[in-house]
Motif scaffolding. Structure first.
Motif, PDB file in Angstrom:
ATOM      1  N   ALA A  62       0.833  -1.199   0.000  1.00 58.35           N
ATOM      2  CA  ALA A  62       0.000   0.000   0.000  1.00 58.35           C
ATOM      3  C   ALA A  62       0.869   1.250   0.000  1.00 58.35           C
ATOM      4  CB  ALA A  62      -0.925  -0.003   1.219  1.00 58.35           C
ATOM      5  N   VAL A  63       1.967   1.199   0.761  1.00 60.58           N
ATOM      6  CA  VAL A  63       2.899   2.324   0.846  1.00 60.58           C
ATOM      7  C   VAL A  63       4.324   1.789   0.800  1.00 60.58           C
ATOM      8  CG1 VAL A  63       3.753   4.238   2.262  1.00 60.58           C
ATOM      9  CG2 VAL A  63       1.301   3.742   2.192  1.00 60.58           C
ATOM     10  N   LYS A  64       5.135   2.424  -0.008  1.00 60.98           N
ATOM     11  CA  LYS A  64       6.547   2.049  -0.118  1.00 60.98           C
ATOM     12  C   LYS A  64       7.386   3.312   0.073  1.00 60.98           C
ATOM     13  CE  LYS A  64       9.710  -0.578  -3.116  1.00 60.98           C
ATOM     14  NZ  LYS A  64       9.843  -1.730  -2.206  1.00 60.98           N
ATOM     15  N   ILE A 118       8.535   8.049  -2.331  1.00 62.31           N
ATOM     16  CA  ILE A 118       7.390   7.462  -1.635  1.00 62.31           C
ATOM     17  C   ILE A 118       6.352   7.052  -2.669  1.00 62.31           C
ATOM     18  CG2 ILE A 118       5.515   7.835   0.014  1.00 62.31           C
ATOM     19  CD1 ILE A 118       7.262   9.866   1.427  1.00 62.31           C
ATOM     20  N   GLU A 119       5.952   5.789  -2.640  1.00 59.62           N
ATOM     21  CA  GLU A 119       4.899   5.293  -3.520  1.00 59.62           C
ATOM     22  C   GLU A 119       3.674   4.951  -2.673  1.00 59.62           C
ATOM     23  OE1 GLU A 119       6.150   1.996  -5.852  1.00 59.62           O
ATOM     24  OE2 GLU A 119       7.992   2.971  -6.569  1.00 59.62           O
ATOM     25  N   VAL A 120       2.530   5.451  -3.087  1.00 61.68           N
ATOM     26  CA  VAL A 120       1.270   5.192  -2.376  1.00 61.68           C
ATOM     27  C   VAL A 120       0.274   4.618  -3.372  1.00 61.68           C
ATOM     28  CG1 VAL A 120      -0.631   6.205  -1.081  1.00 61.68           C
ATOM     29  CG2 VAL A 120       1.697   7.050  -0.727  1.00 61.68           C
ATOM     30  N   HIS A 121      -0.268   3.452  -3.067  1.00 60.51           N
ATOM     31  CA  HIS A 121      -1.237   2.790  -3.946  1.00 60.51           C
ATOM     32  C   HIS A 121      -2.604   2.756  -3.256  1.00 60.51           C
ATOM     33  CE1 HIS A 121       1.964   1.420  -6.682  1.00 60.51           C
ATOM     34  NE2 HIS A 121       2.672   1.246  -5.582  1.00 60.51           N
ATOM     35  N   GLY A 122      -3.483   3.645  -3.683  1.00 53.28           N
ATOM     36  CA  GLY A 122      -4.816   3.694  -3.096  1.00 53.28           C
ATOM     37  C   GLY A 122      -5.190   5.107  -2.690  1.00 53.28           C
ATOM     38  N   ARG A 123      -6.455   5.289  -2.376  1.00 55.50           N
ATOM     39  CA  ARG A 123      -6.963   6.590  -1.949  1.00 55.50           C
ATOM     40  C   ARG A 123      -6.590   6.827  -0.491  1.00 55.50           C
ATOM     41  NH1 ARG A 123     -13.263   7.544  -2.439  1.00 55.50           N
ATOM     42  NH2 ARG A 123     -12.721   7.839  -4.625  1.00 55.50           N
ATOM     43  N   PHE A 140      10.801   1.678   4.361  1.00 51.20           N
ATOM     44  CA  PHE A 140       9.942   0.589   4.821  1.00 51.20           C
ATOM     45  C   PHE A 140       8.794   0.409   3.837  1.00 51.20           C
ATOM     46  CE2 PHE A 140       8.339   4.430   6.936  1.00 51.20           C
ATOM     47  CZ  PHE A 140       6.992   4.396   6.623  1.00 51.20           C
ATOM     48  N   ASP A 141       8.227  -0.787   3.826  1.00 48.48           N
ATOM     49  CA  ASP A 141       7.027  -1.091   3.054  1.00 48.48           C
ATOM     50  C   ASP A 141       5.900  -1.402   4.021  1.00 48.48           C
ATOM     51  OD1 ASP A 141       8.658  -0.855   0.875  1.00 48.48           O
ATOM     52  OD2 ASP A 141       8.564  -2.964   0.275  1.00 48.48           O
ATOM     53  N   VAL A 142       4.684  -1.039   3.650  1.00 47.14           N
ATOM     54  CA  VAL A 142       3.508  -1.379   4.445  1.00 47.14           C
ATOM     55  C   VAL A 142       2.529  -2.106   3.535  1.00 47.14           C
ATOM     56  CG1 VAL A 142       1.584  -0.515   5.825  1.00 47.14           C
ATOM     57  CG2 VAL A 142       3.821   0.609   5.964  1.00 47.14           C
ATOM     58  N   ASP A 143       2.196  -3.347   3.883  1.00 53.21           N
ATOM     59  CA  ASP A 143       1.304  -4.154   3.063  1.00 53.21           C
ATOM     60  C   ASP A 143      -0.131  -3.666   3.165  1.00 53.21           C
ATOM     61  OD1 ASP A 143       3.377  -5.788   2.234  1.00 53.21           O
ATOM     62  OD2 ASP A 143       3.101  -7.198   3.895  1.00 53.21           O
ATOM     63  N   GLN A 144      -0.911  -3.977   2.154  1.00 50.65           N
ATOM     64  CA  GLN A 144      -2.333  -3.658   2.169  1.00 50.65           C
ATOM     65  C   GLN A 144      -3.001  -4.382   3.335  1.00 50.65           C
ATOM     66  OE1 GLN A 144      -3.960  -4.529  -1.706  1.00 50.65           O
ATOM     67  NE2 GLN A 144      -2.199  -3.643  -2.743  1.00 50.65           N
ATOM     68  N   GLY A 145      -3.837  -3.650   4.054  1.00 50.53           N
ATOM     69  CA  GLY A 145      -4.556  -4.229   5.176  1.00 50.53           C
ATOM     70  C   GLY A 145      -3.808  -4.191   6.483  1.00 50.53           C
ATOM     71  N   ALA A 146      -2.574  -3.688   6.498  1.00 51.16           N
ATOM     72  CA  ALA A 146      -1.796  -3.616   7.730  1.00 51.16           C
ATOM     73  C   ALA A 146      -2.228  -2.417   8.562  1.00 51.16           C
ATOM     74  CB  ALA A 146      -0.311  -3.521   7.413  1.00 51.16           C
ATOM     75  N   THR A 147      -2.045  -2.522   9.868  1.00 49.01           N
ATOM     76  CA  THR A 147      -2.284  -1.413  10.776  1.00 49.01           C
ATOM     77  C   THR A 147      -0.985  -1.151  11.506  1.00 49.01           C
ATOM     78  OG1 THR A 147      -4.523  -2.259  11.116  1.00 49.01           O
ATOM     79  CG2 THR A 147      -3.775  -0.531  12.592  1.00 49.01           C
ATOM     80  N   ILE A 148      -0.335  -0.062  11.192  1.00 50.41           N
ATOM     81  CA  ILE A 148       1.002   0.185  11.712  1.00 50.41           C
ATOM     82  C   ILE A 148       1.026   1.400  12.624  1.00 50.41           C
ATOM     83  CG2 ILE A 148       1.657   1.502   9.633  1.00 50.41           C
ATOM     84  CD1 ILE A 148       4.505   0.272  10.031  1.00 50.41           C
ATOM     85  N   GLY A 149       1.594   1.223  13.796  1.00 51.78           N
ATOM     86  CA  GLY A 149       1.753   2.317  14.743  1.00 51.78           C
ATOM     87  C   GLY A 149       3.102   2.980  14.533  1.00 51.78           C
ATOM     88  N   ILE A 150       3.131   4.295  14.634  1.00 52.72           N
ATOM     89  CA  ILE A 150       4.372   5.058  14.541  1.00 52.72           C
ATOM     90  C   ILE A 150       4.571   5.740  15.892  1.00 52.72           C
ATOM     91  CG2 ILE A 150       5.681   6.791  13.274  1.00 52.72           C
ATOM     92  CD1 ILE A 150       4.803   4.512  11.494  1.00 52.72           C
ATOM     93  N   ILE A 151       5.631   5.335  16.608  1.00 57.18           N
ATOM     94  CA  ILE A 151       5.855   5.881  17.944  1.00 57.18           C
ATOM     95  C   ILE A 151       7.212   6.576  18.008  1.00 57.18           C
ATOM     96  CG2 ILE A 151       4.398   4.115  18.995  1.00 57.18           C
ATOM     97  CD1 ILE A 151       6.941   2.720  19.975  1.00 57.18           C
ATOM     98  N   GLY A 152       7.414   7.331  19.070  1.00 51.91           N
ATOM     99  CA  GLY A 152       8.661   8.063  19.261  1.00 51.91           C
ATOM    100  C   GLY A 152       8.393   9.326  20.046  1.00 51.91           C
ATOM    101  N   ALA A 153       9.443   9.896  20.609  1.00 52.42           N
ATOM    102  CA  ALA A 153       9.309  11.108  21.406  1.00 52.42           C
ATOM    103  C   ALA A 153       8.973  12.298  20.513  1.00 52.42           C
ATOM    104  CB  ALA A 153      10.609  11.368  22.173  1.00 52.42           C
ATOM    105  N   ASN A 154       8.600  13.409  21.136  1.00 58.55           N
ATOM    106  CA  ASN A 154       8.349  14.636  20.375  1.00 58.55           C
ATOM    107  C   ASN A 154       9.610  15.017  19.604  1.00 58.55           C
ATOM    108  OD1 ASN A 154       5.720  14.971  21.322  1.00 58.55           O
ATOM    109  ND2 ASN A 154       6.391  16.110  23.122  1.00 58.55           N
TER     110      ASN A 154
END
Length: 272
Positions: free
Chosen positions: A20-22, A101-106, A65-79
Motif C-alpha cells: 500500500a505504501v513504499k 514514496i509510492e502510495v497505492h490507493g486513496r 519501509f514497506d507497508v502491506d495492504q490491510g496492515a495497521t502500523i503504529g508510529i511511535i517516538g518522542a516529540n
C-alpha cells in the motif's frame, strides 16, 4: 453505475501483492533562518542589527519501509522524532528532500485537528469540502453525508459555522469525515487525543472496522495502549531515524526501556 464511474472504481482498485505504501530512503530537511539577538553593547555598536543565520533541521533521515495492504502500523517516538513530518510526506502534503514514496490507493488523513476546515463555513459545507478534497464526486458525498453527520453526533450544529464549535466538536467531525470517505489508506495523527471517553471508544471501534475490511492504517500516537490494541505492526522513530520495527509489544518494550520508563508504569505509558 455509469461507465465513467465504473472506470473510476476500476482505477481505484488496489493491485494484489503491491504494498500500500513504499518508502525508499526518504530524507526530509528543513532550512530555517533565525536572528541572533545582540547584546546591549553590540546593539549600540552595530545599531541593533542582528546576524541572520541559516539552520538545517534533519527531520527524517534515510527512512525505508514497506507497508502491506490491510496492515495497521503504529508510529511511535518522542516529540521531535519526525513522526508527523513522515506522515505528511506519505499523505503527499510535504515533498521529501530526497528519496521516493509510492502510495497505492486513496488516502484519507487526520493529521491535525480541523486542518482543511473553513471555520466560517458550516459543518455540512465542510463535509462537502472534505469529500471533494478526498476525490469524491458531489453525488458520492451526498450519499455519505447522513452517515458522517450521524457518527459525529453534532445535531443542529452541522448547520452552524465551525467557528462556534468546541475543540471536541471539531475533533468529532474531522474524524467522521476522514473515516467515511472510503479510504484505502487512513493516516491518523493523535486522533484519539481529544474527545470524551464515549467518542474515543466509538472511534476505536470504527478504526477496527476499517482494518477488518482490509484497509491500511497508520496510527501516530503517544498512547501506547492504543497502539497495542489497534496495530499489528510498529515503527519506532528517534531523531528522524528508524530505531526498530516489529510486533507492537516488542517495539514498545524497547522504546520504554530506552526512555528508562518501567513497563509496569501504565500511567507513564500514555504520556511518552
Amino acid at each position: 453505475m455509469s461507465v465513467s464511474e465504473a472506470e473510476k472504481k476500476q482505477m481505484q482498485k488496489l493491485q494484489p501483492g503491491v504494498p500500500a505504501v513504499k518508502v525508499q530512503d526518504v530524507s526530509i530537511t528543513y532550512r530555517t533562518t533565525f536572528e541572533r539577538v545582540p547584546t546591549f553593547k553590540s546593539a549600540i555598536v552595530r545599531f541593533g542589527r542582528g546576524e541572520r543565520a541559516v539552520r538545517e533541521v534533519k527531520a527524517v533521515q534515510n527512512v525505508s519501509f514497506d507497508v502491506d495492504q490491510g496492515a495497521t502500523i503504529g508510529i511511535i517516538g518522542a516529540n521531535g522524532a519526525g513522526k508527523s513530518t513522515l506522515m505528511r510526506a506519505v499523505a503527499g502534503i510535504l515533498p521529501p528532500t530526497s528519496g521516493r514514496i509510492e502510495v497505492h490507493g486513496r488516502v484519507s488523513t487526520l493529521l491535525s485537528l480541523g486542518v482543511g476546515f473553513n471555520a466560517m463555513l458550516s459543518g455540512r459545507e465542510n463535509v462537502v469540502l472534505g469529500g471533494l478534497a478526498a476525490g469524491l464526486s458531489r453525488k458520492e458525498i451526498k450519499e455519505r453525508y447522513e452517515e458522517v453527520a450521524e457518527f459525529a453526533e453534532l445535531g443542529d450544529f452541522m448547520e452552524m459555522p465551525m467557528r462556534t464549535y468546541s475543540s471536541g466538536m471539531f475533533q468529532r467531525l474531522a474524524f467522521s469525515v476522514a473515516v467515511h470517505m472510503d479510504p484505502d489508506i487512513l493516516l491518523i495523527d493523535e486522533a484519539l487525543s481529544a474527545g470524551d471517553a464515549s467518542f474515543k471508544t466509538k472511534a476505536a471501534a470504527k478504526m477496527t472496522e476499517l482494518v477488518s475490511n482490509s484497509r491500511t492504517m497508520f496510527l501516530v500516537s503517544h498512547a501506547m495502549a492504543s497502539v497495542r490494541e489497534l496495530c499489528n505492526d510498529c515503527i519506532w522513530l528517534h531523531k528522524g531515524k528508524v530505531m526498530m520495527r516489529g510486533e507492537p509489544n516488542e517495539v514498545i518494550a524497547a522504546y520504554t526501556k530506552f526512555l528508562q520508563v518501567g513497563e509496569k508504569e501504565s500511567a507513564s505509558l500514555e504520556d511518552l
